[in-house]
Design a protein around this motif. Sequence first.
Motif, short mmCIF file in Angstrom:
data_model
loop_
_atom_site.label_atom_id
_atom_site.label_comp_id
_atom_site.label_asym_id
_atom_site.label_seq_id
_atom_site.Cartn_x
_atom_site.Cartn_y
_atom_site.Cartn_z
N SER A 26 0.81 -1.21 0.00
CA SER A 26 0.00 0.00 0.00
C SER A 26 0.85 1.27 0.00
CB SER A 26 -0.94 0.02 1.21
OG SER A 26 -0.21 0.14 2.42
N ARG A 27 2.16 1.12 -0.13
CA ARG A 27 3.03 2.30 -0.20
C ARG A 27 3.18 2.67 -1.67
NH1 ARG A 27 6.60 4.73 3.32
NH2 ARG A 27 6.44 3.01 4.81
N PHE A 28 2.53 3.72 -2.10
CA PHE A 28 2.49 4.06 -3.51
C PHE A 28 3.84 4.60 -4.00
CE2 PHE A 28 -2.02 4.41 -2.21
CZ PHE A 28 -2.50 3.38 -3.00
N MET A 29 4.08 4.41 -5.29
CA MET A 29 5.39 4.73 -5.89
C MET A 29 5.26 5.77 -7.00
SD MET A 29 7.02 0.89 -6.08
CE MET A 29 8.65 1.51 -6.52
N ASP A 30 4.32 6.67 -6.86
CA ASP A 30 4.14 7.72 -7.86
C ASP A 30 5.45 8.50 -8.06
OD1 ASP A 30 1.52 6.90 -7.84
OD2 ASP A 30 0.81 8.56 -6.61
N GLY A 31 5.80 8.76 -9.32
CA GLY A 31 7.00 9.51 -9.62
C GLY A 31 8.26 8.70 -9.65
N LYS A 32 8.19 7.41 -9.30
CA LYS A 32 9.36 6.53 -9.31
C LYS A 32 9.48 5.83 -10.66
CE LYS A 32 10.18 7.13 -4.84
NZ LYS A 32 11.38 7.84 -4.35
N THR A 33 10.71 5.57 -11.06
CA THR A 33 10.98 4.80 -12.27
C THR A 33 11.67 3.51 -11.88
OG1 THR A 33 11.19 6.79 -13.65
CG2 THR A 33 12.21 4.77 -14.48
N VAL A 34 11.14 2.40 -12.38
CA VAL A 34 11.63 1.07 -12.02
C VAL A 34 11.96 0.30 -13.29
CG1 VAL A 34 11.09 -1.10 -10.84
CG2 VAL A 34 10.20 1.07 -9.94
N LEU A 35 13.16 -0.25 -13.35
CA LEU A 35 13.56 -1.11 -14.47
C LEU A 35 13.53 -2.56 -14.01
CD1 LEU A 35 16.54 -0.52 -16.90
CD2 LEU A 35 16.02 -2.80 -16.04
N ILE A 36 12.87 -3.40 -14.81
CA ILE A 36 12.77 -4.83 -14.49
C ILE A 36 13.27 -5.62 -15.68
CG2 ILE A 36 11.24 -6.72 -13.83
CD1 ILE A 36 9.35 -4.70 -12.64
N THR A 37 14.21 -6.52 -15.46
CA THR A 37 14.65 -7.43 -16.51
C THR A 37 13.87 -8.75 -16.38
OG1 THR A 37 16.45 -8.48 -15.24
CG2 THR A 37 16.94 -6.40 -16.36
N GLY A 38 13.69 -9.42 -17.51
CA GLY A 38 12.91 -10.67 -17.50
C GLY A 38 11.49 -10.47 -17.07
N PRO A 39 10.75 -9.48 -17.67
CA PRO A 39 9.42 -9.13 -17.18
C PRO A 39 8.27 -9.77 -17.95
CG PRO A 39 10.13 -7.45 -18.70
CD PRO A 39 11.21 -8.53 -18.72
N THR A 40 8.56 -10.72 -18.85
CA THR A 40 7.50 -11.17 -19.75
C THR A 40 6.71 -12.37 -19.23
OG1 THR A 40 9.11 -12.51 -20.99
CG2 THR A 40 8.68 -10.29 -21.80
N SER A 41 7.14 -12.96 -18.14
CA SER A 41 6.39 -14.09 -17.57
C SER A 41 6.83 -14.30 -16.13
CB SER A 41 6.62 -15.38 -18.38
OG SER A 41 7.97 -15.81 -18.27
N GLY A 42 6.12 -15.19 -15.45
CA GLY A 42 6.54 -15.62 -14.13
C GLY A 42 6.68 -14.50 -13.12
N ILE A 43 7.73 -14.58 -12.30
CA ILE A 43 7.94 -13.65 -11.21
C ILE A 43 8.12 -12.23 -11.71
CG2 ILE A 43 9.54 -13.05 -9.34
CD1 ILE A 43 10.13 -16.09 -9.14
N GLY A 44 8.86 -12.06 -12.82
CA GLY A 44 9.10 -10.72 -13.34
C GLY A 44 7.82 -10.03 -13.75
#
Length: 467
Positions: free
Chosen positions: A185-203
Amino acid sequence: MYETLLNEHIDVQRPIQECFRYLLDFSTAEQWDPGVRRAQKLTPGPVRLGSEFQVTLSGLGAGTVMQYRLTGLRSGESLHLTGVGSGILAEDSISLLSLAAGRTRISYAARLRMPGLGVLSGRMLQPFLTRLGRRAMAGLKAALDGHAPVTAGASAPSFSQRLLLPAAIGFTERGYLAMPRKAHSRFMDGKTVLITGPTSGIGLAAACEIARLGARLILVGRDSRRLETAAEAIEDFAGMPSGLRLIEADLAESAQLDRAAAEILSLEPRLDVLVNNAGVLLDRYEQTPEGRERSMATNLLAPLRLTRALMPLLSRSQGRVINVSSGGQYLQSLSRDYPRAEPARHDGVRAYAEAKRALVAATASLAQRHPDVAFHAMHPGWVATPGVARSLPRFERVMKRYLRDSRMGADTIVWLASEDAARLGTGHFWLDRRVQPRDVLPTTVVSPARERALMLSLDSLCEPASG
């Protein structure tokens, strides 16, 4: 037919707008209601009148599936939902009232009708229903009103961890379900997050939840079509466009990683969180174009090289790096010359576990080198993902009923990405929001001297091609 009305009220230390935003997507019920095992939004896109949700109960009528529809909505003030399940008809109303000093009163009323239940049986069941309602509101208060203390660093493994099997039971869904708090419930407005391996599963599961918290995502994956499919799923889940940036790159190949990093550096003014999630477990020996063993290149060199390349953005934002490891690293020691020397006989499971073991050690070293950036390693437990089914089919068959789903596996990633950085420290190894020891067996301990030698080798292997 038995009919009952439940009424509960709580006051929370959160502004009314944040409380309403969290509750509007009723699928968050799985994070705060102990009587809900799973909740999901069935209607893609933003939540609106008519949006539908599917809720699987874990308390009354465990396993019962309820279909809810949002039938009433006053923005910032109230929600009304109707639900239908096997033998249960429900009408839920949630109203919010702004109080002084940024506090909010939340009132919850539920009318339950059970056509197949007699009045006498219903009266016997009433105390249980009342208790369920109170537990749900207590869970909601905990989700919105403050945060549990972060467990202090674990310097040594517990007795059960040394025995391995009792601790490994916690890697299953039982470990996740035993967590006292599961809310995001801690919102992340204004943050930029890079995720690798995001097309399935945990990512993908982590990307969906982080986007729902309001962060803007950069997704890096090997296949443009799968990236586009994932982006659509993320926006449907989060209910809002998140300004996704999609970058196609095989990070195991240095030239592609360098190109992706250069694009990010040129286009992005900041990077708050880097989630190094991409991984691979191979059953046969493969090499990258640079002649490196692909498992090591993907699971170890790629996250370290990408982190190194993006350090200017991370330092500027006082960001954090989350390296996804595996519980399998607990059973694997580092060979003396790793990662320079390769074993004569390739073992895919060993190669994977050794790379993850080295990644955990490197995370602790990087935390000391870069105090302006927080570094975390975590392992998601045993998760039923497409990768596990493909790479470990026997393990998947035997353990299938006990494995976590991707949402459970992604939980600690989301929590580490969104929680207040000052509360988390740096350099720790996590499972289920708790600090874990890096080693449980004396034979796998990475000594300080071995860690220094490992980092010297990794520094050399992660040098830019032009260097």
